[in-house]
Scaffold this motif. Structure first.
Motif, PDB file in Angstrom:
ATOM      1  N   GLN A  29       0.870  -1.180   0.000  1.00  0.00           N
ATOM      2  CA  GLN A  29       0.000   0.000   0.000  1.00  0.00           C
ATOM      3  C   GLN A  29       0.904   1.226   0.000  1.00  0.00           C
ATOM      4  OE1 GLN A  29      -3.344   0.107   2.818  1.00  0.00           O
ATOM      5  NE2 GLN A  29      -2.453   1.975   3.620  1.00  0.00           N
ATOM      6  N   TYR A  30       0.559   2.236  -0.792  1.00  0.00           N
ATOM      7  CA  TYR A  30       1.341   3.467  -0.802  1.00  0.00           C
ATOM      8  C   TYR A  30       0.446   4.633  -1.174  1.00  0.00           C
ATOM      9  CZ  TYR A  30       1.515   2.909  -5.891  1.00  0.00           C
ATOM     10  OH  TYR A  30       1.183   2.771  -7.210  1.00  0.00           O
ATOM     11  N   ILE A  31       0.971   5.846  -1.011  1.00  0.00           N
ATOM     12  CA  ILE A  31       0.212   7.066  -1.306  1.00  0.00           C
ATOM     13  C   ILE A  31       0.870   7.785  -2.469  1.00  0.00           C
ATOM     14  CG2 ILE A  31      -0.467   9.334  -0.431  1.00  0.00           C
ATOM     15  CD1 ILE A  31      -0.647   8.058   2.347  1.00  0.00           C
ATOM     16  N   GLU A  32       0.034   8.218  -3.409  1.00  0.00           N
ATOM     17  CA  GLU A  32       0.489   9.010  -4.555  1.00  0.00           C
ATOM     18  C   GLU A  32      -0.524  10.133  -4.754  1.00  0.00           C
ATOM     19  OE1 GLU A  32       1.087   8.206  -9.306  1.00  0.00           O
ATOM     20  OE2 GLU A  32       1.675   6.610  -7.918  1.00  0.00           O
ATOM     21  N   ASP A  33      -0.042  11.333  -5.006  1.00  0.00           N
ATOM     22  CA  ASP A  33      -0.943  12.472  -5.195  1.00  0.00           C
ATOM     23  C   ASP A  33      -1.627  12.420  -6.554  1.00  0.00           C
ATOM     24  OD1 ASP A  33      -0.270  13.467  -2.719  1.00  0.00           O
ATOM     25  OD2 ASP A  33       1.149  14.936  -3.483  1.00  0.00           O
ATOM     26  N   CYS A  34      -2.898  12.831  -6.577  1.00  0.00           N
ATOM     27  CA  CYS A  34      -3.657  12.928  -7.826  1.00  0.00           C
ATOM     28  C   CYS A  34      -2.981  13.940  -8.737  1.00  0.00           C
ATOM     29  CB  CYS A  34      -5.098  13.355  -7.525  1.00  0.00           C
ATOM     30  SG  CYS A  34      -6.078  13.663  -9.014  1.00  0.00           S
ATOM     31  N   GLN A  35      -2.880  13.619 -10.014  1.00  0.00           N
ATOM     32  CA  GLN A  35      -2.265  14.509 -10.996  1.00  0.00           C
ATOM     33  C   GLN A  35      -3.148  15.715 -11.310  1.00  0.00           C
ATOM     34  OE1 GLN A  35      -1.963  11.660 -14.111  1.00  0.00           O
ATOM     35  NE2 GLN A  35      -0.474  10.415 -13.015  1.00  0.00           N
ATOM     36  N   ILE A  41      -3.925  10.014  -2.725  1.00  0.00           N
ATOM     37  CA  ILE A  41      -4.698   8.809  -3.005  1.00  0.00           C
ATOM     38  C   ILE A  41      -3.942   7.615  -2.415  1.00  0.00           C
ATOM     39  CG2 ILE A  41      -5.659   7.305  -4.796  1.00  0.00           C
ATOM     40  CD1 ILE A  41      -5.521   9.736  -6.688  1.00  0.00           C
ATOM     41  N   VAL A  42      -4.647   6.775  -1.678  1.00  0.00           N
ATOM     42  CA  VAL A  42      -4.051   5.559  -1.135  1.00  0.00           C
ATOM     43  C   VAL A  42      -4.254   4.435  -2.145  1.00  0.00           C
ATOM     44  CG1 VAL A  42      -4.074   3.882   0.746  1.00  0.00           C
ATOM     45  CG2 VAL A  42      -4.477   6.308   1.232  1.00  0.00           C
ATOM     46  N   GLU A  47      -2.797  -9.084  -6.207  1.00  0.00           N
ATOM     47  CA  GLU A  47      -2.991  -9.941  -7.375  1.00  0.00           C
ATOM     48  C   GLU A  47      -4.188 -10.840  -7.120  1.00  0.00           C
ATOM     49  OE1 GLU A  47       0.638 -12.141  -7.995  1.00  0.00           O
ATOM     50  OE2 GLU A  47       1.408 -10.627  -9.366  1.00  0.00           O
ATOM     51  N   ASP A  48      -4.965 -11.098  -8.175  1.00  0.00           N
ATOM     52  CA  ASP A  48      -6.084 -12.025  -8.026  1.00  0.00           C
ATOM     53  C   ASP A  48      -5.588 -13.458  -8.239  1.00  0.00           C
ATOM     54  OD1 ASP A  48      -5.853 -12.385 -10.790  1.00  0.00           O
ATOM     55  OD2 ASP A  48      -7.674 -11.257 -11.258  1.00  0.00           O
ATOM     56  N   MET A  49      -6.491 -14.417  -8.225  1.00  0.00           N
ATOM     57  CA  MET A  49      -6.127 -15.835  -8.347  1.00  0.00           C
ATOM     58  C   MET A  49      -5.457 -16.164  -9.686  1.00  0.00           C
ATOM     59  SD  MET A  49      -6.915 -17.125  -5.516  1.00  0.00           S
ATOM     60  CE  MET A  49      -7.645 -18.691  -5.192  1.00  0.00           C
ATOM     61  N   SER A  50      -5.685 -15.310 -10.705  1.00  0.00           N
ATOM     62  CA  SER A  50      -5.091 -15.536 -12.027  1.00  0.00           C
ATOM     63  C   SER A  50      -3.820 -14.714 -12.224  1.00  0.00           C
ATOM     64  CB  SER A  50      -6.098 -15.168 -13.121  1.00  0.00           C
ATOM     65  OG  SER A  50      -7.266 -15.932 -12.995  1.00  0.00           O
ATOM     66  N   SER A  51      -3.276 -14.165 -11.148  1.00  0.00           N
ATOM     67  CA  SER A  51      -2.061 -13.341 -11.170  1.00  0.00           C
ATOM     68  C   SER A  51      -2.231 -12.026 -11.917  1.00  0.00           C
ATOM     69  CB  SER A  51      -0.870 -14.123 -11.745  1.00  0.00           C
ATOM     70  OG  SER A  51      -0.552 -15.200 -10.903  1.00  0.00           O
ATOM     71  N   ASN A  52      -3.471 -11.538 -12.025  1.00  0.00           N
ATOM     72  CA  ASN A  52      -3.717 -10.218 -12.595  1.00  0.00           C
ATOM     73  C   ASN A  52      -3.583  -9.184 -11.486  1.00  0.00           C
ATOM     74  OD1 ASN A  52      -4.485 -11.162 -15.226  1.00  0.00           O
ATOM     75  ND2 ASN A  52      -6.411 -11.810 -14.326  1.00  0.00           N
ATOM     76  N   LEU A  53      -2.999  -8.030 -11.822  1.00  0.00           N
ATOM     77  CA  LEU A  53      -2.878  -6.962 -10.838  1.00  0.00           C
ATOM     78  C   LEU A  53      -4.244  -6.368 -10.538  1.00  0.00           C
ATOM     79  CD1 LEU A  53       0.276  -4.847 -11.738  1.00  0.00           C
ATOM     80  CD2 LEU A  53      -0.094  -6.271  -9.735  1.00  0.00           C
ATOM     81  N   VAL A  54      -4.495  -6.124  -9.266  1.00  0.00           N
ATOM     82  CA  VAL A  54      -5.725  -5.480  -8.824  1.00  0.00           C
ATOM     83  C   VAL A  54      -5.308  -4.216  -8.079  1.00  0.00           C
ATOM     84  CG1 VAL A  54      -7.787  -5.682  -7.394  1.00  0.00           C
ATOM     85  CG2 VAL A  54      -6.900  -7.700  -8.603  1.00  0.00           C
ATOM     86  N   VAL A  55      -5.799  -3.078  -8.571  1.00  0.00           N
ATOM     87  CA  VAL A  55      -5.468  -1.793  -7.956  1.00  0.00           C
ATOM     88  C   VAL A  55      -6.733  -1.213  -7.335  1.00  0.00           C
ATOM     89  CG1 VAL A  55      -4.551   0.523  -8.371  1.00  0.00           C
ATOM     90  CG2 VAL A  55      -3.692  -1.403  -9.709  1.00  0.00           C
ATOM     91  N   THR A  56      -6.687  -0.990  -6.021  1.00  0.00           N
ATOM     92  CA  THR A  56      -7.802  -0.393  -5.298  1.00  0.00           C
ATOM     93  C   THR A  56      -7.332   0.946  -4.765  1.00  0.00           C
ATOM     94  OG1 THR A  56      -8.480  -2.612  -4.628  1.00  0.00           O
ATOM     95  CG2 THR A  56      -9.464  -0.766  -3.443  1.00  0.00           C
ATOM     96  N   VAL A  57      -8.156   1.982  -4.953  1.00  0.00           N
ATOM     97  CA  VAL A  57      -7.788   3.311  -4.454  1.00  0.00           C
ATOM     98  C   VAL A  57      -8.850   3.818  -3.503  1.00  0.00           C
ATOM     99  CG1 VAL A  57      -6.401   3.914  -6.488  1.00  0.00           C
ATOM    100  CG2 VAL A  57      -8.827   4.481  -6.451  1.00  0.00           C
ATOM    101  N   CYS A  58      -8.414   4.647  -2.552  1.00  0.00           N
ATOM    102  CA  CYS A  58      -9.351   5.254  -1.636  1.00  0.00           C
ATOM    103  C   CYS A  58      -8.766   6.560  -1.096  1.00  0.00           C
ATOM    104  CB  CYS A  58      -9.717   4.313  -0.487  1.00  0.00           C
ATOM    105  SG  CYS A  58      -8.336   3.846   0.567  1.00  0.00           S
TER     106      CYS A  58
END
Length: 64
Positions: A29-35, A41-42, A47-58
């Protein structure tokens, strides 16, 4: 280093922004500022079961 381009919606201003995600950051988990609005943004990277990246922001205030 394997970078993947992802489009995410800023949880503050709603704008869609493009970010580069490093596959090695899965499980972090990391923080990056909105452009657009410059608010923090956190990002939660996993990764899901198929090794696909999953990006959740809040919002920073939503982190438990």
């Amino acid at each position: 280093m394997e970078l993947n381009e992802q489009n995410i919606g800023c949880p503050y201003c709603g704008e869609t922004i493009s970010v580069l995600i490093d596959r090695q950051e899965a499980g972090t988990q990391y923080i990056e500022d909105c452009q657009v609005c410059c608010r923090p943004i956190v990002f939660q990277i996993s990764e899901d079961m198929s090794s696909n990246l999953v990006v959740t922001v809040c919002c920073e205030d939503d982190v438990v």
